[in-house]
Design an enzyme around this catalytic site. Structure first.
Site, PDB file in Angstrom:
ATOM      1  N   HIS A 109       0.857  -1.368  -0.002  1.00 41.23           N
ATOM      2  CA  HIS A 109       0.067  -0.018   0.270  1.00 41.23           C
ATOM      3  C   HIS A 109       0.963   1.322   0.199  1.00 41.23           C
ATOM      4  CE1 HIS A 109      -3.963  -2.057   1.662  1.00 41.23           C
ATOM      5  NE2 HIS A 109      -3.008  -2.910   0.955  1.00 41.23           N
ATOM      6  N   GLU A 111       0.796   3.907   1.780  1.00 40.00           N
ATOM      7  CA  GLU A 111       1.612   4.321   2.886  1.00 40.00           C
ATOM      8  C   GLU A 111       2.588   3.346   3.510  1.00 40.00           C
ATOM      9  OE1 GLU A 111      -1.806   3.550   2.325  1.00 40.00           O
ATOM     10  OE2 GLU A 111      -2.985   4.644   3.286  1.00 40.00           O
ATOM     11  N   CYS A 136      -6.609   2.531   4.610  1.00 38.98           N
ATOM     12  CA  CYS A 136      -7.605   1.460   4.685  1.00 38.98           C
ATOM     13  C   CYS A 136      -7.017   0.892   6.162  1.00 38.98           C
ATOM     14  CB  CYS A 136      -7.427   0.269   3.899  1.00 38.98           C
ATOM     15  SG  CYS A 136      -5.640  -0.410   3.819  1.00 38.98           S
ATOM     16  N   CYS A 139      -3.609  -0.421   6.789  1.00 40.97           N
ATOM     17  CA  CYS A 139      -2.511   0.558   6.723  1.00 40.97           C
ATOM     18  C   CYS A 139      -2.709   1.335   8.200  1.00 40.97           C
ATOM     19  CB  CYS A 139      -2.773   1.630   5.904  1.00 40.97           C
ATOM     20  SG  CYS A 139      -2.011   0.988   4.269  1.00 40.97           S
TER      21      CYS A 139
END
Ligand SMILES: [Zn+2]
Length: 302
Positions: A109, A111, A136, A139
Protein backbone atom coordinates in the site's frame (compact mmCIF):
# COMPACT_ATOMS: atom_id res chain seq x y z
CA UNK A 1 12.77 -2.42 -20.19
CA UNK A 2 14.52 -0.02 -17.84
CA UNK A 3 14.35 2.75 -20.40
CA UNK A 4 10.68 2.11 -21.06
CA UNK A 5 9.90 2.25 -17.36
CA UNK A 6 11.93 5.40 -16.88
CA UNK A 7 10.26 7.06 -19.82
CA UNK A 8 6.78 6.21 -18.64
CA UNK A 9 7.50 7.27 -15.07
CA UNK A 10 8.99 10.55 -16.27
CA UNK A 11 5.96 11.06 -18.51
CA UNK A 12 3.61 10.43 -15.59
CA UNK A 13 5.59 12.86 -13.42
CA UNK A 14 5.46 15.49 -16.13
CA UNK A 15 1.71 14.95 -16.65
CA UNK A 16 1.18 15.25 -12.89
CA UNK A 17 3.18 18.49 -12.84
CA UNK A 18 0.47 20.08 -15.00
CA UNK A 19 -2.02 19.69 -12.13
CA UNK A 20 0.11 21.80 -9.76
CA UNK A 21 -0.49 25.50 -9.06
CA UNK A 22 1.66 27.46 -11.52
CA UNK A 23 3.99 28.99 -8.90
CA UNK A 24 4.70 25.50 -7.54
CA UNK A 25 5.18 24.09 -11.05
CA UNK A 26 8.01 26.48 -11.78
CA UNK A 27 9.52 26.10 -8.31
CA UNK A 28 9.60 22.29 -8.42
CA UNK A 29 10.48 21.83 -12.10
CA UNK A 30 14.29 21.67 -11.49
CA UNK A 31 13.75 18.84 -8.98
CA UNK A 32 11.59 16.62 -11.17
CA UNK A 33 14.30 15.35 -13.48
CA UNK A 34 15.35 11.79 -14.40
CA UNK A 35 17.26 11.51 -11.11
CA UNK A 36 14.26 12.34 -8.90
CA UNK A 37 13.57 9.42 -6.57
CA UNK A 38 10.72 10.82 -4.51
CA UNK A 39 12.75 12.38 -1.71
CA UNK A 40 12.33 16.08 -0.85
CA UNK A 41 14.85 17.29 1.70
CA UNK A 42 13.62 19.59 4.47
CA UNK A 43 15.49 22.57 2.99
CA UNK A 44 14.01 21.91 -0.46
CA UNK A 45 10.53 21.69 1.07
CA UNK A 46 11.02 25.01 2.91
CA UNK A 47 12.17 26.59 -0.33
CA UNK A 48 9.10 25.22 -2.17
CA UNK A 49 6.90 26.60 0.62
CA UNK A 50 8.22 30.12 0.21
CA UNK A 51 8.29 30.04 -3.61
CA UNK A 52 4.78 28.58 -3.96
CA UNK A 53 3.26 30.67 -1.13
CA UNK A 54 1.28 27.58 -0.10
CA UNK A 55 0.82 26.43 3.49
CA UNK A 56 2.63 23.30 4.67
CA UNK A 57 -0.59 21.28 4.35
CA UNK A 58 -1.47 22.76 0.93
CA UNK A 59 1.98 21.99 -0.42
CA UNK A 60 1.91 18.36 0.76
CA UNK A 61 -1.55 17.87 -0.75
CA UNK A 62 -0.44 19.51 -4.01
CA UNK A 63 2.52 17.11 -4.27
CA UNK A 64 0.37 13.95 -3.98
CA UNK A 65 -0.12 13.45 -7.75
CA UNK A 66 3.67 13.30 -8.10
CA UNK A 67 3.84 10.58 -5.43
CA UNK A 68 1.02 8.64 -7.12
CA UNK A 69 3.01 8.74 -10.39
CA UNK A 70 5.26 6.05 -8.85
CA UNK A 71 2.29 3.67 -8.52
CA UNK A 72 2.47 0.22 -10.13
CA UNK A 73 -1.16 -0.93 -10.18
CA UNK A 74 -1.78 -3.42 -13.00
CA UNK A 75 -4.68 -5.07 -11.15
CA UNK A 76 -6.72 -2.18 -9.75
CA UNK A 77 -5.52 0.69 -11.94
CA UNK A 78 -6.11 2.68 -8.74
CA UNK A 79 -3.19 5.02 -8.16
CA UNK A 80 -2.50 5.87 -4.54
CA UNK A 81 0.19 8.30 -3.45
CA UNK A 82 1.48 8.99 0.05
CA UNK A 83 4.06 11.38 1.48
CA UNK A 84 5.66 10.54 4.83
CA UNK A 85 7.63 13.18 6.73
CA UNK A 86 10.43 11.68 8.77
CA UNK A 87 11.60 13.03 12.12
CA UNK A 88 14.50 14.68 10.26
CA UNK A 89 11.97 16.85 8.39
CA UNK A 90 12.73 15.23 5.02
CA UNK A 91 9.75 13.99 2.99
CA UNK A 92 9.47 10.63 1.22
CA UNK A 93 7.04 9.69 -1.52
CA UNK A 94 5.39 6.29 -1.68
CA UNK A 95 2.89 4.62 -3.99
CA UNK A 96 0.93 1.38 -4.11
CA UNK A 97 2.46 -1.64 -5.85
CA UNK A 98 0.50 -4.65 -7.12
CA UNK A 99 1.85 -7.84 -8.65
CA UNK A 100 -0.04 -9.81 -11.28
CA UNK A 101 -0.14 -13.61 -10.97
CA UNK A 102 0.76 -13.74 -7.26
CA UNK A 103 -1.58 -13.64 -4.27
CA UNK A 104 -2.97 -10.27 -3.20
CA UNK A 105 -1.20 -10.51 0.17
CA UNK A 106 1.96 -9.49 -1.70
CA UNK A 107 0.47 -6.04 -2.44
CA UNK A 108 2.17 -2.94 -1.03
CA UNK A 109 0.00 0.00 0.00
CA UNK A 110 1.10 3.58 -0.60
CA UNK A 111 1.44 4.30 3.13
CA UNK A 112 3.64 1.21 3.56
CA UNK A 113 5.70 2.35 0.59
CA UNK A 114 6.27 5.90 1.89
CA UNK A 115 7.10 4.67 5.40
CA UNK A 116 9.49 1.99 4.08
CA UNK A 117 11.09 4.60 1.86
CA UNK A 118 11.73 6.80 4.92
CA UNK A 119 13.10 3.80 6.85
CA UNK A 120 15.50 2.88 4.05
CA UNK A 121 16.88 6.42 4.28
CA UNK A 122 17.50 6.02 8.02
CA UNK A 123 14.48 7.80 9.51
CA UNK A 124 13.63 6.64 13.03
CA UNK A 125 10.05 7.90 13.12
CA UNK A 126 7.32 9.51 11.02
CA UNK A 127 5.84 12.88 12.00
CA UNK A 128 2.98 12.99 9.52
CA UNK A 129 1.65 11.24 6.47
CA UNK A 130 -0.36 12.75 3.62
CA UNK A 131 -2.45 10.42 1.44
CA UNK A 132 -4.75 10.97 -1.53
CA UNK A 133 -7.35 8.45 -0.25
CA UNK A 134 -8.46 7.50 3.25
CA UNK A 135 -6.09 4.93 4.79
CA UNK A 136 -7.52 1.41 4.77
CA UNK A 137 -7.78 -0.56 8.01
CA UNK A 138 -4.69 -2.58 7.09
CA UNK A 139 -2.58 0.60 6.82
CA UNK A 140 -4.00 2.10 10.02
CA UNK A 141 -2.81 -1.07 11.78
CA UNK A 142 0.53 -1.03 9.93
CA UNK A 143 1.14 2.57 11.05
CA UNK A 144 0.20 1.73 14.64
CA UNK A 145 3.46 -0.24 14.81
CA UNK A 146 5.58 2.90 14.31
CA UNK A 147 7.77 4.41 17.02
CA UNK A 148 5.67 7.56 16.53
CA UNK A 149 2.23 5.87 16.40
CA UNK A 150 0.92 7.90 19.35
CA UNK A 151 1.77 11.26 17.77
CA UNK A 152 1.50 10.50 14.02
CA UNK A 153 -0.77 12.90 12.14
CA UNK A 154 -2.71 11.94 9.00
CA UNK A 155 -3.68 14.45 6.31
CA UNK A 156 -6.20 13.72 3.55
CA UNK A 157 -7.50 16.05 0.80
CA UNK A 158 -10.43 18.19 1.92
CA UNK A 159 -10.17 16.99 5.49
CA UNK A 160 -8.83 18.45 8.69
CA UNK A 161 -5.64 16.82 9.89
CA UNK A 162 -6.35 14.03 12.41
CA UNK A 163 -4.15 11.80 14.50
CA UNK A 164 -3.66 8.12 13.67
CA UNK A 165 -5.30 7.33 17.01
CA UNK A 166 -8.44 9.20 15.87
CA UNK A 167 -8.48 6.99 12.76
CA UNK A 168 -7.86 3.88 14.85
CA UNK A 169 -9.75 4.19 18.15
CA UNK A 170 -9.16 1.60 20.86
CA UNK A 171 -6.18 0.39 18.87
CA UNK A 172 -4.22 -2.81 19.36
CA UNK A 173 -0.46 -2.47 19.04
CA UNK A 174 3.01 -3.54 20.17
CA UNK A 175 2.47 -2.40 23.76
CA UNK A 176 -0.42 -4.88 24.12
CA UNK A 177 2.13 -7.64 23.50
CA UNK A 178 4.70 -6.11 25.85
CA UNK A 179 6.92 -4.80 23.04
CA UNK A 180 8.81 -1.54 23.58
CA UNK A 181 10.29 0.47 20.73
CA UNK A 182 8.46 0.00 17.47
CA UNK A 183 8.85 0.04 13.71
CA UNK A 184 11.68 2.37 12.56
CA UNK A 185 13.45 2.23 15.94
CA UNK A 186 17.20 2.22 15.38
CA UNK A 187 18.30 -1.32 16.21
CA UNK A 188 21.01 -3.85 15.56
CA UNK A 189 20.26 -7.46 16.33
CA UNK A 190 23.98 -8.22 16.55
CA UNK A 191 23.71 -11.03 14.02
CA UNK A 192 27.05 -12.03 12.59
CA UNK A 193 27.90 -13.12 9.06
CA UNK A 194 30.95 -12.92 6.82
CA UNK A 195 30.95 -12.69 3.07
CA UNK A 196 32.72 -10.93 0.21
CA UNK A 197 29.51 -10.60 -1.76
CA UNK A 198 28.08 -7.04 -1.78
CA UNK A 199 24.63 -8.52 -2.40
CA UNK A 200 24.80 -10.83 0.62
CA UNK A 201 26.32 -8.12 2.83
CA UNK A 202 23.51 -5.75 1.87
CA UNK A 203 20.87 -8.37 2.71
CA UNK A 204 22.64 -9.12 5.99
CA UNK A 205 22.76 -5.45 7.01
CA UNK A 206 19.04 -5.22 6.29
CA UNK A 207 18.37 -8.28 8.47
CA UNK A 208 20.25 -6.62 11.32
CA UNK A 209 17.94 -3.58 11.08
CA UNK A 210 14.70 -5.53 10.68
CA UNK A 211 11.70 -5.25 12.99
CA UNK A 212 10.59 -8.74 14.00
CA UNK A 213 9.81 -8.73 17.73
CA UNK A 214 7.05 -11.35 17.43
CA UNK A 215 8.47 -14.14 15.26
CA UNK A 216 12.15 -13.21 15.75
CA UNK A 217 12.55 -13.77 12.03
CA UNK A 218 15.23 -11.09 11.64
CA UNK A 219 15.46 -10.97 7.88
CA UNK A 220 16.57 -8.89 4.94
CA UNK A 221 16.47 -9.00 1.16
CA UNK A 222 18.81 -7.45 -1.38
CA UNK A 223 18.08 -7.12 -5.09
CA UNK A 224 20.70 -6.70 -7.80
CA UNK A 225 19.51 -5.29 -11.09
CA UNK A 226 20.94 -5.97 -14.55
CA UNK A 227 22.58 -2.52 -14.38
CA UNK A 228 24.48 -3.53 -11.19
CA UNK A 229 22.51 -1.38 -8.74
CA UNK A 230 21.64 -3.06 -5.42
CA UNK A 231 18.59 -2.34 -3.25
CA UNK A 232 17.85 -3.57 0.25
CA UNK A 233 14.75 -4.31 2.28
CA UNK A 234 14.20 -5.02 5.97
CA UNK A 235 11.33 -7.08 7.38
CA UNK A 236 8.65 -4.91 9.07
CA UNK A 237 6.58 -7.10 11.36
CA UNK A 238 3.25 -6.08 12.89
CA UNK A 239 1.57 -6.86 16.21
CA UNK A 240 -1.51 -7.99 14.27
CA UNK A 241 0.71 -10.25 12.09
CA UNK A 242 -1.14 -9.96 8.73
CA UNK A 243 -0.22 -6.30 8.06
CA UNK A 244 3.49 -7.24 8.35
CA UNK A 245 5.52 -6.12 5.34
CA UNK A 246 8.00 -8.80 4.20
CA UNK A 247 11.62 -7.85 3.43
CA UNK A 248 11.12 -8.45 -0.30
CA UNK A 249 8.36 -5.84 -0.35
CA UNK A 250 10.57 -3.21 1.28
CA UNK A 251 13.33 -3.98 -1.26
CA UNK A 252 10.80 -3.69 -4.10
CA UNK A 253 9.75 -0.27 -2.76
CA UNK A 254 13.43 0.73 -2.69
CA UNK A 255 13.93 -0.36 -6.31
CA UNK A 256 10.67 1.15 -7.54
CA UNK A 257 11.28 4.53 -5.91
CA UNK A 258 14.78 4.41 -7.44
CA UNK A 259 13.05 4.17 -10.84
CA UNK A 260 14.05 0.60 -11.61
CA UNK A 261 11.92 -1.84 -13.62
CA UNK A 262 11.27 -4.92 -11.49
CA UNK A 263 11.66 -7.19 -14.52
CA UNK A 264 15.34 -6.17 -14.46
CA UNK A 265 16.11 -8.05 -11.22
CA UNK A 266 19.11 -10.24 -11.98
CA UNK A 267 19.97 -11.65 -8.56
CA UNK A 268 18.40 -11.57 -5.14
CA UNK A 269 19.46 -12.58 -1.66
CA UNK A 270 17.32 -13.47 1.34
CA UNK A 271 18.98 -13.78 4.73
CA UNK A 272 16.99 -14.78 7.77
CA UNK A 273 17.64 -15.90 11.33
CA UNK A 274 16.99 -19.63 11.56
CA UNK A 275 15.81 -19.19 15.15
CA UNK A 276 12.76 -17.31 13.89
CA UNK A 277 9.35 -18.96 14.01
CA UNK A 278 8.62 -18.37 10.31
CA UNK A 279 10.36 -18.28 6.93
CA UNK A 280 10.02 -15.96 3.94
CA UNK A 281 11.78 -18.33 1.55
CA UNK A 282 8.83 -19.87 -0.30
CA UNK A 283 6.85 -16.68 -0.87
CA UNK A 284 9.95 -14.63 -1.72
CA UNK A 285 10.95 -17.17 -4.37
CA UNK A 286 7.44 -17.29 -5.80
CA UNK A 287 6.99 -13.52 -6.13
CA UNK A 288 10.50 -12.90 -7.46
CA UNK A 289 10.19 -15.67 -10.08
CA UNK A 290 7.06 -14.05 -11.32
CA UNK A 291 8.59 -10.56 -11.52
CA UNK A 292 11.80 -11.70 -13.18
CA UNK A 293 11.69 -15.37 -14.21
CA UNK A 294 15.44 -15.74 -14.83
CA UNK A 295 16.65 -14.15 -11.59
CA UNK A 296 18.78 -16.23 -9.23
CA UNK A 297 17.98 -16.22 -5.50
CA UNK A 298 20.70 -16.83 -2.91
CA UNK A 299 19.44 -17.93 0.48
CA UNK A 300 21.24 -17.84 3.82
CA UNK A 301 19.76 -19.09 7.07
CA UNK A 302 21.87 -17.62 9.87
ZN1 LIG B 1 -3.87 0.62 2.83
Amino acid sequence: MTTLHKDSLQQRLEESMKTLPSALQSAIAPLINEQFTGVIAKEQFLSLLSQSELSDKELRLALLPLAAAFSVAPISNFYVGAIARGVSGDLYFGANMEFSNVQLGQTIHAEQSAISHAWIHGETGILDITINFSPCGHCRQFMNELTTADSLMVQLPERDEKSLQEYLPESFGPKDLGIEGGLLAKVSHKLTFESNSPLLITAFEAANRSHAPYSKNFSGVALEMNNGNIYSGMYAENAAFNPSLPPLQVALVHANMSREALSEIKKAALIEDHKGAISHLAITTCTLKDLSPNMVLEYVSL
